[in-house]
Enzyme design. Structure first.
Site, PDB file in Angstrom:
ATOM      1  N   SER A  15       0.843  -1.060  -0.010  1.00 46.89           N
ATOM      2  CA  SER A  15       0.026  -0.095   0.100  1.00 46.89           C
ATOM      3  C   SER A  15       0.849   1.119  -0.082  1.00 46.89           C
ATOM      4  O   SER A  15       1.667   1.208   0.847  1.00 46.89           O
ATOM      5  CB  SER A  15      -0.829   0.175   1.328  1.00 46.89           C
ATOM      6  OG  SER A  15      -1.546   1.267   1.440  1.00 46.89           O
ATOM      7  N   HIS A  49      -1.115  -1.124  -4.293  1.00 44.97           N
ATOM      8  CA  HIS A  49      -2.283  -0.995  -3.671  1.00 44.97           C
ATOM      9  C   HIS A  49      -2.528   0.606  -3.385  1.00 44.97           C
ATOM     10  O   HIS A  49      -1.627   1.179  -2.686  1.00 44.97           O
ATOM     11  CB  HIS A  49      -2.439  -1.559  -2.414  1.00 44.97           C
ATOM     12  CG  HIS A  49      -3.964  -1.528  -1.791  1.00 44.97           C
ATOM     13  ND1 HIS A  49      -4.937  -2.342  -2.204  1.00 44.97           N
ATOM     14  CD2 HIS A  49      -4.080  -0.770  -0.512  1.00 44.97           C
ATOM     15  CE1 HIS A  49      -5.928  -1.970  -1.350  1.00 44.97           C
ATOM     16  NE2 HIS A  49      -5.430  -1.196  -0.432  1.00 44.97           N
ATOM     17  N   ASP A  62      -4.760   3.618  -1.935  1.00 42.74           N
ATOM     18  CA  ASP A  62      -5.869   3.912  -1.041  1.00 42.74           C
ATOM     19  C   ASP A  62      -6.558   5.440  -1.144  1.00 42.74           C
ATOM     20  O   ASP A  62      -5.677   6.346  -0.974  1.00 42.74           O
ATOM     21  CB  ASP A  62      -5.153   3.871   0.404  1.00 42.74           C
ATOM     22  CG  ASP A  62      -4.917   2.436   0.805  1.00 42.74           C
ATOM     23  OD1 ASP A  62      -5.851   1.423   0.712  1.00 42.74           O
ATOM     24  OD2 ASP A  62      -3.849   2.163   1.472  1.00 42.74           O
ATOM     25  N   MET A 100      -8.885   7.882  -0.354  1.00 46.55           N
ATOM     26  CA  MET A 100      -9.806   8.168   0.582  1.00 46.55           C
ATOM     27  C   MET A 100     -10.198   9.651   0.667  1.00 46.55           C
ATOM     28  O   MET A 100      -9.809  10.585  -0.009  1.00 46.55           O
ATOM     29  CB  MET A 100      -9.095   8.316   1.909  1.00 46.55           C
ATOM     30  CG  MET A 100      -8.667   6.972   2.233  1.00 46.55           C
ATOM     31  SD  MET A 100      -7.514   6.965   4.113  1.00 46.55           S
ATOM     32  CE  MET A 100      -6.822   5.507   3.742  1.00 46.55           C
ATOM     33  N   HIS A 154      -8.129   1.012  -4.400  1.00 42.81           N
ATOM     34  CA  HIS A 154      -8.878   0.674  -3.070  1.00 42.81           C
ATOM     35  C   HIS A 154      -9.533   2.076  -2.877  1.00 42.81           C
ATOM     36  O   HIS A 154      -9.034   3.048  -2.131  1.00 42.81           O
ATOM     37  CB  HIS A 154      -8.070   0.167  -1.995  1.00 42.81           C
ATOM     38  CG  HIS A 154      -9.057  -0.037  -0.633  1.00 42.81           C
ATOM     39  ND1 HIS A 154      -8.545  -0.102   0.485  1.00 42.81           N
ATOM     40  CD2 HIS A 154     -10.547  -0.064  -0.577  1.00 42.81           C
ATOM     41  CE1 HIS A 154      -9.553  -0.481   1.391  1.00 42.81           C
ATOM     42  NE2 HIS A 154     -10.797  -0.027   0.791  1.00 42.81           N
ATOM     43  N   MET A 175     -11.924   4.291  -0.837  1.00 39.83           N
ATOM     44  CA  MET A 175     -12.667   4.218   0.524  1.00 39.83           C
ATOM     45  C   MET A 175     -13.434   5.764   0.302  1.00 39.83           C
ATOM     46  O   MET A 175     -13.025   6.940   0.818  1.00 39.83           O
ATOM     47  CB  MET A 175     -11.669   4.416   1.332  1.00 39.83           C
ATOM     48  CG  MET A 175     -11.216   2.857   1.683  1.00 39.83           C
ATOM     49  SD  MET A 175      -9.705   2.873   2.816  1.00 39.83           S
ATOM     50  CE  MET A 175      -8.605   3.031   1.570  1.00 39.83           C
ATOM     51  N   MET A 200     -11.877  -6.057   4.834  1.00 41.62           N
ATOM     52  CA  MET A 200     -10.692  -5.117   5.631  1.00 41.62           C
ATOM     53  C   MET A 200     -10.584  -5.850   6.981  1.00 41.62           C
ATOM     54  O   MET A 200     -11.325  -6.402   7.634  1.00 41.62           O
ATOM     55  CB  MET A 200     -11.630  -3.868   6.083  1.00 41.62           C
ATOM     56  CG  MET A 200     -11.562  -3.090   4.594  1.00 41.62           C
ATOM     57  SD  MET A 200     -10.197  -2.740   3.842  1.00 41.62           S
ATOM     58  CE  MET A 200      -9.308  -1.474   5.226  1.00 41.62           C
ATOM     59  N   ASP A 250      -6.596  -6.643   4.044  1.00 42.50           N
ATOM     60  CA  ASP A 250      -6.034  -5.192   4.046  1.00 42.50           C
ATOM     61  C   ASP A 250      -6.077  -4.757   5.441  1.00 42.50           C
ATOM     62  O   ASP A 250      -7.206  -4.495   5.879  1.00 42.50           O
ATOM     63  CB  ASP A 250      -6.823  -4.430   2.940  1.00 42.50           C
ATOM     64  CG  ASP A 250      -6.211  -2.965   2.780  1.00 42.50           C
ATOM     65  OD1 ASP A 250      -5.111  -2.649   3.521  1.00 42.50           O
ATOM     66  OD2 ASP A 250      -6.735  -2.047   1.995  1.00 42.50           O
TER      67      ASP A 250
END
Ligand code: DX5
Ligand code: ZN
Length: 239
Positions: free
Chosen positions: A18, A43, A45, A47, A76, A78, A147, A185
């Site tokens: 990540s 990965h 993230d 957000m 990913h 979020m 998760m 994750d």
């Protein structure tokens, strides 16, 4: 077969470091480092400070990182309203796009749209979300992300209470003959990866465990070795 070590036919554990724990001032260099380290994907993230209480990066940055073409991107998301935003990440060239089922209005339609845009489609469940929330999607996605921490921050402790969901998903995939990856994750490390792999996970996200190590390549290899060994000794055959 039950009880016998399964070596043949079990693909090696995939390691997706990540970049939440990477140097945001040099993401191009960090992706090159992960490619050199042999990671299967990076990965990413995303957000939005709505779905989770943290803010990272968004589509313009992912477009740029995808264009570098140094390593496939596992995005990913979020974020709130993935129905609106997620397809753009597939169009940008992300290899895999994961949305949270808790945030999606029409998850089947969204998964199909991601695939139509050339990405692998994946759906994530937070620790409080049961497998039943995604059971109708298992034939529509390439991967389910379980998760293993509350989404939002790196460096949290792995939640073992999520492992029964990993086992449940793996069992459903085997029972129904689905080609489904199960990703974990959060808090994945040399300590916890074996438990996750034994439960049935085959794709492992690791932020601090990779970027906190002195030797990135050695860290990725050690995680893959530990995950693969545990997956191979699972008592239930994969398919
Ligand atoms: C948390 C993120 C994770 C996080 C993992 O919301 O989805 O990808 O970066 O970091 P570690 O491995 O440090 O728990
Ligand atoms: Zn993540």
């Amino acid at each position: 077969m039950r009880g016998a070590p399964i070596l043949e036919g079990v693909p090696p554990a995939a390691i997706h470091p990540s970049i939440l724990s990477a140097d945001f001032g040099d993401l191009a260099g960090e992706l090159a480092r992960l490619a050199a380290a042999g990671a299967e994907m990076a990965h990413v993230d995303v957000m939005d400070n709505h779905f989770v209480p943290n803010l990272t990066l968004g589509l313009p940055v992912v477009q740029r990182l995808a264009a570098l073409d140094s390593i496939p991107l596992d995005c990913h998301l979020m974020i709130a309203d993935p129905d609106r935003w997620a397809p753009g990440y597939a169009e940008a060239g992300a290899a895999s796009v994961t949305f949270h089922v808790e945030a999606a209005s029409a998850p089947v339609r969204l998964a199909r749209e991601l695939r139509a845009n050339g990405a692998r489609a994946a759906v994530a469940i937070s620790p409080a979300t049961p497998v039943s929330a995604v059971q109708h999607l298992l034939g529509e996605v390439d991967m389910v992300l379980v998760m293993t921490v509350e989404p939002g921050f790196g460096g949290q402790a792995f939640l073992d209470l999520t492992l029964p969901k990993v086992a449940d998903l793996r069992a459903r995939a085997e029972r129904d003959g689905l080609d489904l990856q199960v990703q974990v994750d959060g808090g994945v490390s040399g300590d916890t990866i074996e438990r996750a792999a034994s439960a049935g996970a085959d794709v492992f996200v690791a932020g601090s465990a990779v970027f906190g190590a002195d030797d990135t390549g050695a860290a990725v290899s050690a995680l893959r070795r530990a995950g693969s060994a545990a997956a191979a000794s699972r008592s239930t055959p994969r398919r």
